[in-house]
Every structure is written in C-alpha cells, then in structure tokens.
Design an enzyme around this catalytic site. Structure first.
Site, mmCIF file in Angstrom:
data_model
loop_
_atom_site.group_PDB
_atom_site.id
_atom_site.type_symbol
_atom_site.label_atom_id
_atom_site.label_comp_id
_atom_site.label_asym_id
_atom_site.label_seq_id
_atom_site.Cartn_x
_atom_site.Cartn_y
_atom_site.Cartn_z
ATOM 1 C CE1 TYR A 1 10.779 15.406 30.950
ATOM 2 C CE2 TYR A 1 9.309 17.145 30.307
ATOM 3 C CZ TYR A 1 9.621 15.935 30.591
ATOM 4 O OH TYR A 1 8.486 15.021 30.623
ATOM 5 C CB CYS B 1 -9.698 14.311 27.034
ATOM 6 S SG CYS B 1 -8.558 13.570 28.155
ATOM 7 C CB CYS C 1 -2.364 10.275 25.560
ATOM 8 S SG CYS C 1 -3.305 10.564 27.099
ATOM 9 N N GLY D 1 -4.291 19.622 24.980
ATOM 10 C CA GLY D 1 -3.408 18.565 24.602
ATOM 11 C C GLY D 1 -4.441 17.250 24.384
HETATM 12 FE FE1 SF4 Z 1 -7.875 11.450 27.121
HETATM 13 FE FE2 SF4 Z 1 -5.342 10.371 26.571
HETATM 14 FE FE3 SF4 Z 1 -7.772 9.087 27.774
HETATM 15 FE FE4 SF4 Z 1 -7.493 9.767 25.266
HETATM 16 S S1 SF4 Z 1 -6.106 8.380 26.300
HETATM 17 S S2 SF4 Z 1 -9.315 9.894 26.469
HETATM 18 S S3 SF4 Z 1 -6.319 11.388 25.276
HETATM 19 S S4 SF4 Z 1 -6.399 10.739 28.497
#
Ligand code: SF4
Length: 649
Positions: free
Chosen positions: A178, A348, A355, A324
C-alpha cells in the site's frame, strides 16, 4: 503439558502495558458503513475477539483520506466525524478488559476509482500488476511534493483522531504494497527527489508520518508500524534493506514493529499465506529485525500452535505474535492456550476462503470454520429451553457442525452416515499435496462432538423407512453432494472416472491422464496425480484456472504446474470422449488429445437430495436439510447452514 508461559508474560509497547504477547493482526472486515463509520457489527466483532483474551485488538486498515480507501465498507480515519464511533468501539472493547489500536493506512495505487470515484495516487505513475478487488487497470497519478507533505499531515491527523477516540495506540500500515510500502520499495518508487532514490530517501515518507503522528497524538501515544521485511518480488524490499528501515522507524520513536511480508503480486502469495505455506513462516525475519532495533517486534503469518508461539518468544525471535486468521477461526485461541486446552482450539487452516476471498468479492468477511464472525449476536449459542433429541443424517462438515452446536445447547444428538468414517468430502479433500490442513476442519469437529457426547451410527445407508422410524424431535439431513456428470458424448465409459474417487483411492488411473475441469477440485486432483508421477493434461472451458477460488490458490497452482510441466489448456470445451482420446473445441478449433489412459471428471457437483425429496414435508415440520444436499456449494456454506439450523431447532 508443554509450556506456553512465555506467551502470557506482560510486555510494554511504549507506555502501553499488554497483559500477554498475543496481539491481533489487522484484518479488513467490510463491517464499517459505506462512509467508513463504526457500526454495531464492527463493535460486536472486536468485543468478541477481545473477550477471547488477546492483549491488543487492532482495527482494519482505516483510510486517512478518501482516495486511499480500498475496501467498499472499510473503516475510515479521514474525518473528525468518525471520533464518536471510535469512542463507542474503544469503550466496548475496554469494557471487556481489552485494548485496541487503530490501524491507519492509504492504499495508494492499490485503490480503484470503482470504489473511491477518484484516480489512485502513488509515488510514481506505475500500475500495480495485480489488483485484489477490482480488476480495472488504472495508472496512478504521481504525487507532487505538496501532496506528499499533505498526506503526511493526514496520517498525523488520523493519529490524533485515534487518541481522541479512545484508542490505546495507532498502527501505521507500512506493509503489503500500500502507499507507504510503495514509497519504501524500489519496485514501485522511481522518484529522484527526497522521497525516492536510496533506502534513506524512500523511507522519508514513513519517517515524517511517524513524526507527525507523535506530534499530533502525543509522544506518549503508542505507535506500532507494520513493515514489509520482504516484498517477494524482483526489485522489491529485501531483508537487508528492511533492517535499515526498521532502525529508522525505531529512531523516529515508533514503539513496536510488526514484521510482515508480501504484496498482492508476490509469488508465492506470502502476504496472507495459504495452507501450502508452512506455519510460522516469517520468524527468521522478525528475528532479523529484533537484532537491529531495541523496541518490541511481532512476528506474523500462520501463527498456529500456542506452544510453538511461546517457543518463538522464548528463543528471542519475536517479542509478540500477531494472529489474524487464527483469531477468526477461534477468537478464544489465547484463553484456550493459557488453559492448556490445545485440542479445543479450532486452528485456522489457511484456506483464505471466508476471510479473504469473500472480501475480494466485496462482501463482509467471515471464516469458513467459524460462521459466528460478523454474526456475533445472531449466532450466540444459547441453551435450548427444552433440550431435544436430534438425528443428523450425514457426518460431513454441515452435519458435524450442526451436531456440535446442538450438543452445546444441551440437545441429545445422534449422527448417522453411510460411510464408515465421519468427515464427508473433506476426507478426500485433504489428500492432495499441501491440502492436509483442510482435514483439520473435520478433525476439530469430530473431537468436539465426541467430547460433547454425540453418538454415531456409521456404515449404514439411511432409507426413508428408517427416517420414518426415528423417534426424535428433529431430523437434519446433511447428505452432501455427488459429482456432476456433464452431457458429453462418450462420458459414461469405464475409463472415465470421478476426481473424488481418484482421491479416495477407489480407482487407478494409468499413466496418461486428462483432468476435465480446472476448478479447485480439478487442480488438486491434477496436483495429486502429478505428484504420483502421472502425465497430466488439464482441460478447462473457462479462460482461467481456479475460477471458484481465490488468488492464493491460483498462484500456487500456476507456479506448481509451470514447475512440473503440466499442460493446462484453457477455453477448451470437451466435446466427446472415446477410447482414442478426448476431443475438445478451443477457440473454434476442433482438437483431440490421444492415447489417454483415464479421463478424470472434476466438473462440479450436484445436490445429493434423493432422500430429502422423499422425506421433506413429513413428520410435521420436524425434518430439515442443510448444506450441499440442498444445493451443491462448498464447506463454508455447509458449516454456516449446519451451525444456523442447530440454533433454530
Ligand atoms: Fe483461516 Fe480464513 Fe480459512 Fe477461516 S476462512 S480457516 S480464518 S483462512
């Protein structure tokens, strides 16, 4: 029990005292209002994360000026009118014992007039080669010296607003390609004035921003800086350069550094590393920065296991870990880690599906495994007023999640599945190279349902007559999907097989294989076969691979197949299959691949709804259907629907 003690030692970031070493990594949510104001949804989300025990929440990248906005409903930092909303957010987080900082940002050339209505700007008029959200190619306007000075001031004003809004600190987003990274990186900064040239010149923009934030928010106001330690592009920031920048950042009075990596156009895709990238991928970089500064340094990127996270800190490779996605899949990661409940952590898996990919479709983000994200109020688990007996037909992700939630509500739950093992399609989805993490979805759910006393009856096909006989209060059908067989001449032959059967080891494929379909399943199956030494040709009727998944997967497979020499034929529509080979039409040309041992179909899925079609409407509204058996989609939709129905029954 392995020790996580180090993870729970307090630390100071400037004047800010943190109760442990776990901080949240900033993640864009799309939960703010169109104008960038705080909403109840954003507050609920942050409160939930704070309740889980992390020491410091960090908001998403909040644009300091309107042309710097990158996400349609991204949080703003550009106007004093935002301060009352900030106060509501910070008070709510403080109310549950949390702390929160505002991440301030400008997207620079990564922004789009499709979102802002304004031409993007940058240090140089160089176009970004990859845009995550909009695909419109726009040449950024090169900023004048006056504009740069004004932008420094806008960051300073945003810092002042953060303090006025009750934030505990501010995080300057100097990573991920960015605006600030665009200045820092030779890759995107070709200026010859005092904001360009060598590492000193290119760091001037960031240094002036830190100074201005400290001037306007107060020298005692904690400032964190997220820096790219490696751009992973040719001509981009290298660790050697980044350590010099990090020293400048510390000299300017910044209080902590988050050592991150990657741009949208990096190969491999490292910015938000997918499951093909190992855990704790960046600790060598945080260790390098730690050697060069005497302020706390956080590592970020696939922080999964608490014990290993504690070890990273113990070994002095980082002072903090920034989670995150790990906090999305399980906001209670910190508390469970502290209590030693490692098996209860929903790790995760790095799928990026809920996400990141959702966000890039300009929708509010969520998590494939945790549909509560962004639905905290609606999805609060409440005990059932009258606990019920519930039969769940199908032990895939939808059925397992329905069982887990219903059991948490004190219902008595039984799962029936025709297979001998629980897990549904994910059992084969985890088979291809670098996809094992996917299996953690069902590993977690299976562990939890067992713990919660859910009983199972496996290896028995469920018939309508058996449904009639079930003496329960509710029945949830979660029977999943079946492979879609497209209408192609010659498709019903013995040498034409399904991708799922190949992955399950039910069929052998010979040596020369054509995979039809380059969606995720086709790509994974091709990868699996290539790894086994097969000669693989992929035919895809669209003009791209991985149309059903995100950038990280697409980059992974493009690189992988280029390395392995796999032929990927795009715009190739299969017209017939015979013993000689596979005929297809490509841009009007009729072509044929000869001497094919097996044709593997990865052409999508259809709902497995035969049972549902017979039983729906029976038992006076006591039978429900969720997931792929209503419409074939993906594990994220399946888990969401399973989770939802279990709250409603
Ligand atoms: Fe991880 Fe995103 Fe998959 Fe959820 S959606 S398991 S936070 S990578």
């Amino acid at each position: 029990m392995a020790s996580v003690k180090k993870l729970f030692e307090p630390i100071k970031i400037g004047e800010l005292e943190l109760k442990n070493r776990i901080i949240m990594a900033a993640m864009v949510t799309n939960f703010a209002s169109r104008e960038g104001f705080v909403t109840d949804r954003l507050i609920d989300y942050h409160v939930n994360i704070a309740k889980g025990g992390c020491a410091l929440n960090v908001t998403e990248s909040s644009h300091v000026s309107l042309e710097g906005k990158r996400i349609i409903d991204g949080l703003g930092a550009y106007d004093d009118r935002l301060i009352p909303g900030y106060k509501r957010l910070t008070e709510a987080v403080h109310g549950v014992g949390g702390k929160i900082s505002l991440q301030i940002f400008h997207g620079g050339r990564e922004c789009s007039s499709e979102i802002t209505g304004l031409q993007p700007i940058g240090p140089t008029n160089l176009v970004s080669r990859y845009r995550a959200i909009t695909k419109k190619i726009e040449v950024p306007r090169e900023m004048t010296l006056e504009e740069i000075e004004a932008m420094v001031s806008k960051f300073g004003d945003a810092g002042r607003r953060a303090r006025a809004g009750g934030f505990d600190g501010v995080e300057i987003h100097g990573a991920h390609g960015y605006l600030i990274t665009q200045f820092l990186s030779r890759y995107s900064n070709k200026r010859t004035d005092r904001y360009g040239g060598d590492v000193i010149g290119r760091s001037n923009f960031l240094r002036e921003i830190i100074r201005d934030v400290k001037k306007k928010a107060g020298v005692d106001f904690p400032v964190l800086v997220k820096l790219n330690i490696h751009d992973y592009v040719e001509g981009g920031i290298t660790p050697d350069e980044a350590k010099v920048t990090a020293r400048f950042v510390a000299e300017e009075g910044a209080d902590a550094i988050i050592a991150s990596v990657g741009l949208h156009e990096s190969r491999p895709y490292m910015m938000i590393p997918p499951m093909s990238i190992p855990e704790f991928v960046n600790i060598h970089l945080s260790a390098l920065i730690k050697e060069n500064v005497d302020i706390p340094v956080a590592t970020i990127g696939r922080i999964i296991e608490p014990v290993r996270a504690a070890k990273v800190i113990e070994e002095g490779k980082a002072d903090l870990v920034a989670l995150g996605r790990g906090l999305l899949s399980d906001p209670e990661w910190p508390r469970k880690a502290q209590e030693g409940r490692f098996d209860d952590i929903r790790e995760c898996i790095g799928c990026n599906q809920g996400c990141i990919d959702t966000l890039h479709k300009m929708k509010p983000f969520t998590c494939l495994q945790n549909p509560e994200i962004g639905r905290e109020r609606e999805f609060e688990i409440l005990k059932a007023e009258k606990p019920k007996r519930i039969a769940i037909i199908g032990g895939g992700p939808a059925g397992l999640e329905a069982a887990r939630v219903a059991a948490l509500r004190d219902c008595q739950v039984m799962i029936y599945d025709k297979e001998k093992e629980l897990g549904g399609q994910i059992r084969v989805g985890r088979v291809p190279p670098h996809r094992d993490e996917l299996g953690k979805v069902i590993d977690y759910l299976i562990r939890q349902v067992k713990k919660l006393g859910v009983t199972t009856e496996l290896g028995k096909k469920i018939t309508p007559a058996m449904i009639d006989r079930l003496n329960v209060d509710a029945i949830v059908l979660a029977t999943g999907a079946l492979p879609l067989i497209p209408k192609i001449k010659g498709i019903r032959q013995k040498h034409v097989v399904y991708a799922t059967d190949v992955l399950a080891g039910k069929v052998s494929v010979g040596n020369r294989v054509v995979v039809v379909g380059a969606g995720l399943v086709g790509l994974e199956t091709a990868d699996f076969l290539v790894e086994k030494g097969k000669e693989v040709i992929i035919l895809e009727m669209l003009d791209t691979i991985a149309a059903d998944t995100g950038n990280a997967n697409r980059i992974y497979f493009e690189d992988r197949f280029a390395e392995k020499g796999v032929d990927v034929l795009l715009n190739a529509k299969v017209t017939s299959i015979d013993r000689e080979g596979v005929a297809y039409l490509q841009k009007g040309w009729a072509k044929k691949i000869l001497k094919v041992d097996k044709v593997v179909l990865a052409t999508g899925a259809v709902a497995n709804n035969s049972l549902w079609n017979v039983v729906k409407g029976k038992k006076k509204g006591k039978i429900f259907a969720v997931g792929d058996c209503t419409k074939a989609r993906n594990a994220m939709d399946a888990i969401y629907e399973g989770s939802k129905i279990a709250r409603e029954i």
